[in-house]
Design an enzyme around this catalytic site. Structure first.
Site, mmCIF file in Angstrom:
data_model
loop_
_atom_site.group_PDB
_atom_site.id
_atom_site.type_symbol
_atom_site.label_atom_id
_atom_site.label_comp_id
_atom_site.label_asym_id
_atom_site.label_seq_id
_atom_site.Cartn_x
_atom_site.Cartn_y
_atom_site.Cartn_z
ATOM 1 N N SER A 1 0.811 -0.830 0.473
ATOM 2 C CA SER A 1 0.095 -0.079 0.051
ATOM 3 C C SER A 1 0.874 1.549 -0.136
ATOM 4 O O SER A 1 2.002 1.297 1.048
ATOM 5 C CB SER A 1 -0.787 -0.092 1.196
ATOM 6 O OG SER A 1 -1.850 1.433 1.509
ATOM 7 N N TYR B 1 -2.541 6.093 -5.035
ATOM 8 C CA TYR B 1 -3.595 6.844 -5.266
ATOM 9 C C TYR B 1 -2.855 8.220 -5.961
ATOM 10 O O TYR B 1 -1.749 8.052 -6.361
ATOM 11 C CB TYR B 1 -3.737 7.605 -3.853
ATOM 12 C CG TYR B 1 -4.859 5.993 -3.244
ATOM 13 C CD1 TYR B 1 -5.869 6.153 -2.841
ATOM 14 C CD2 TYR B 1 -4.040 5.308 -1.730
ATOM 15 C CE1 TYR B 1 -6.639 5.225 -2.482
ATOM 16 C CE2 TYR B 1 -4.709 4.710 -1.339
ATOM 17 C CZ TYR B 1 -6.086 5.084 -1.295
ATOM 18 O OH TYR B 1 -6.688 3.555 -0.641
ATOM 19 N N THR C 1 -5.285 2.205 -7.523
ATOM 20 C CA THR C 1 -6.467 2.485 -7.124
ATOM 21 C C THR C 1 -7.230 3.451 -7.790
ATOM 22 O O THR C 1 -6.985 4.725 -7.008
ATOM 23 C CB THR C 1 -6.820 2.611 -5.755
ATOM 24 O OG1 THR C 1 -5.849 1.503 -4.910
ATOM 25 C CG2 THR C 1 -8.072 2.088 -4.854
ATOM 26 N N LYS D 1 -7.379 -0.982 -10.524
ATOM 27 C CA LYS D 1 -8.201 -1.393 -8.927
ATOM 28 C C LYS D 1 -9.420 -1.130 -8.903
ATOM 29 O O LYS D 1 -9.460 0.169 -8.594
ATOM 30 C CB LYS D 1 -6.625 -2.096 -7.832
ATOM 31 C CG LYS D 1 -7.480 -2.683 -6.174
ATOM 32 C CD LYS D 1 -6.683 -2.623 -6.176
ATOM 33 C CE LYS D 1 -6.949 -3.112 -4.408
ATOM 34 N NZ LYS D 1 -7.524 -1.748 -3.139
ATOM 35 N N HIS E 1 -12.613 -1.993 -2.615
ATOM 36 C CA HIS E 1 -12.154 -1.494 -1.766
ATOM 37 C C HIS E 1 -12.214 -2.188 -0.496
ATOM 38 O O HIS E 1 -12.419 -1.534 0.475
ATOM 39 C CB HIS E 1 -12.165 -0.012 -1.695
ATOM 40 C CG HIS E 1 -11.176 0.517 -1.497
ATOM 41 N ND1 HIS E 1 -10.338 1.791 -1.886
ATOM 42 C CD2 HIS E 1 -10.777 1.432 -0.150
ATOM 43 C CE1 HIS E 1 -9.704 2.626 -1.054
ATOM 44 N NE2 HIS E 1 -9.445 1.683 -0.586
ATOM 45 N N ARG F 1 -7.472 -8.817 4.197
ATOM 46 C CA ARG F 1 -7.736 -9.008 5.523
ATOM 47 C C ARG F 1 -7.155 -10.220 6.329
ATOM 48 O O ARG F 1 -6.788 -10.289 7.544
ATOM 49 C CB ARG F 1 -9.226 -8.599 5.810
ATOM 50 C CG ARG F 1 -10.281 -7.076 6.090
ATOM 51 C CD ARG F 1 -10.905 -6.786 6.543
ATOM 52 N NE ARG F 1 -11.456 -5.978 6.043
ATOM 53 C CZ ARG F 1 -12.301 -5.662 5.427
ATOM 54 N NH1 ARG F 1 -12.445 -6.284 4.164
ATOM 55 N NH2 ARG F 1 -12.697 -3.914 5.512
#
Length: 377
Positions: free
Chosen positions: A107, A130, A156, A237, A261, A316
């Site tokens: 990320s 981003y 993203t 994405k 997301h 997750r």
């Protein structure tokens, strides 16, 4: 820790170990969290049509993603601020993914930088990006990812604004003071400061930080601009429709990630597994289509591949296992998913990924075969 036998059990352990603000940040979805539950529930509405009496003594689950050979079609999705889960954070994730011979996506809001992740050793890694109002920041981030040996950009595209995650508002979420967003150090963006914000009551804590930085004007022309500043392949994405899948192909994307997301942006979008087939059909095999969202079992991986995905990303499960047991936890989760997926293939009569077909699953949104008119004797 007793014997952990599935991925979901790690979430319970993580919930016990993590501060409420941190657990809620990772766990929550947008608003009513309908899509959050649906991302999981939709998988349970897909059933198998297993083929029997096929020699499955040798099963090959390896695959190739953007030209890189990996051990399985299960990769690590980008998740922010992993050092909130465990002091090793993204370092542990990078080592575990490399040990499993699969791809990690870092990320851009990581608590470790691209250089730090690269320092853990060899491995195929993608960088999630981003686009910021200040395009110079984007250029610097991309250059650093390139220099650190990252192999692709996961752009993203579903976040012109941050979704409303009500737990973050209630908890007044902020990044713990000992951590920082390492990719932004020295880029004039600096730390994610404690958030009071003018609209602190309405926004997730992160939003007041992000709102001023992430570019709301982001459009397809920026995807083309990104292609002019880097030769790295770009994965788009956050695609959920056939219309956008077709535009992504035209815009020169190297691949699509069907993603909502983690159900953290627009609530009441479909589960990604429900949107997948539409996107796959629109892409017409011209670029690979991947999926993230709700994947917790090897059976889920098989279902995604049967509906046309070239691979899946898990988010997750990586965070929960990291919180529970650091690098070893993530290794265990990747191994469990791998073993479950291989078993699903064996019990479905598939010896390689190319043998997994649409005929291996039936979904409750198609005409059940039994309901089709039967030929009369």
């Amino acid at each position: 820790m007793g014997e952990i036998t599935n991925v979901m059990e790690y979430e319970a352990i993580a919930k016990q170990k993590l501060p409420k603000m941190v657990y809620d940040y990772y766990a929550s979805g947008a608003e009513d969290q309908w899509t959050l539950a649906e991302n999981r529930n939709a998988f349970s509405r897909i059933l198998f049509r297993p083929r029997i009496l096929i020699d499955v003594s040798n099963i090959d689950i390896s695959t190739t993603v953007l030209g890189y050979k990996i051990s399985m079609p299960i990769m690590v999705a980008p998740t922010a601020m992993q050092k909130m889960a465990h002091p090793d954070g993204e370092y542990a994730t990078a080592r575990a993914a490399a040990a499993a011979d699969t791809i990690m996506t870092l990320s851009s809001w990581g608590t470790s930088s691209v250089e730090e992740v690269a320092s853990t050793g060899p491995g195929v890694r993608f960088f999630q990006l981003y686009v910021y109002k200040d395009r110079n920041i984007v250029i610097q981030l991309v250059r650093r990812a390139e220099r650190a040996g990252f192999k692709a950009i996961a752009l993203t595209v579903d976040t012109p604004r941050l979704g409303r995650r009500e737990a973050d508002i209630k908890n007044r979420f902020n990044l713990p003071p000992n951590l920082s967003l390492k990719n932004f150090e020295g880029l004039d963006i600096g730390k994610l400061n404690k958030v009071s914000g003018e609209n602190g009551a309405e926004d997730s804590g992160l939003a007041s930080y992000v709102a001023g930085q992430v570019d709301r004007s982001l459009s397809w022309k920026d995807v083309q601009w990104l292609k002019t500043i880097t030769s790295l392949p770009i994965l788009v994405k956050g695609v959920l429709t056939a219309e956008d899948a077709r535009i992504a192909v035209q815009a020169g994307a190297a691949g699509i990630i069907v993603s909502n997301h983690g159900a953290r942006q627009l609530d009441y979008v479909p589960a990604t597994i429900m949107a997948l087939e539409e996107v796959v059909k629109a892409a017409q095999g011209r670029i690979p289509v991947f999926l993230d969202g709700g994947v917790r079992r090897g059976t889920d991986v098989f279902k995604a591949l049967a509906l046309g995905a070239a691979g899946v990303f898990i988010g997750r499960p990586v965070i929960w296992s990291l919180a529970a047991d650091g690098e070893n936890g993530i290794k265990k989760v990747l191994q469990m998913m791998r073993d479950e997926f291989e078993l699903t293939m064996a019990l479905s009569g598939c010896r390689s990924l190319k043998e997994i077909t649409r005929n291996h699953v039936v979904t409750d949104w198609e005409t059940p075969r039994a309901a089709l008119p039967q030929p009369r004797l």
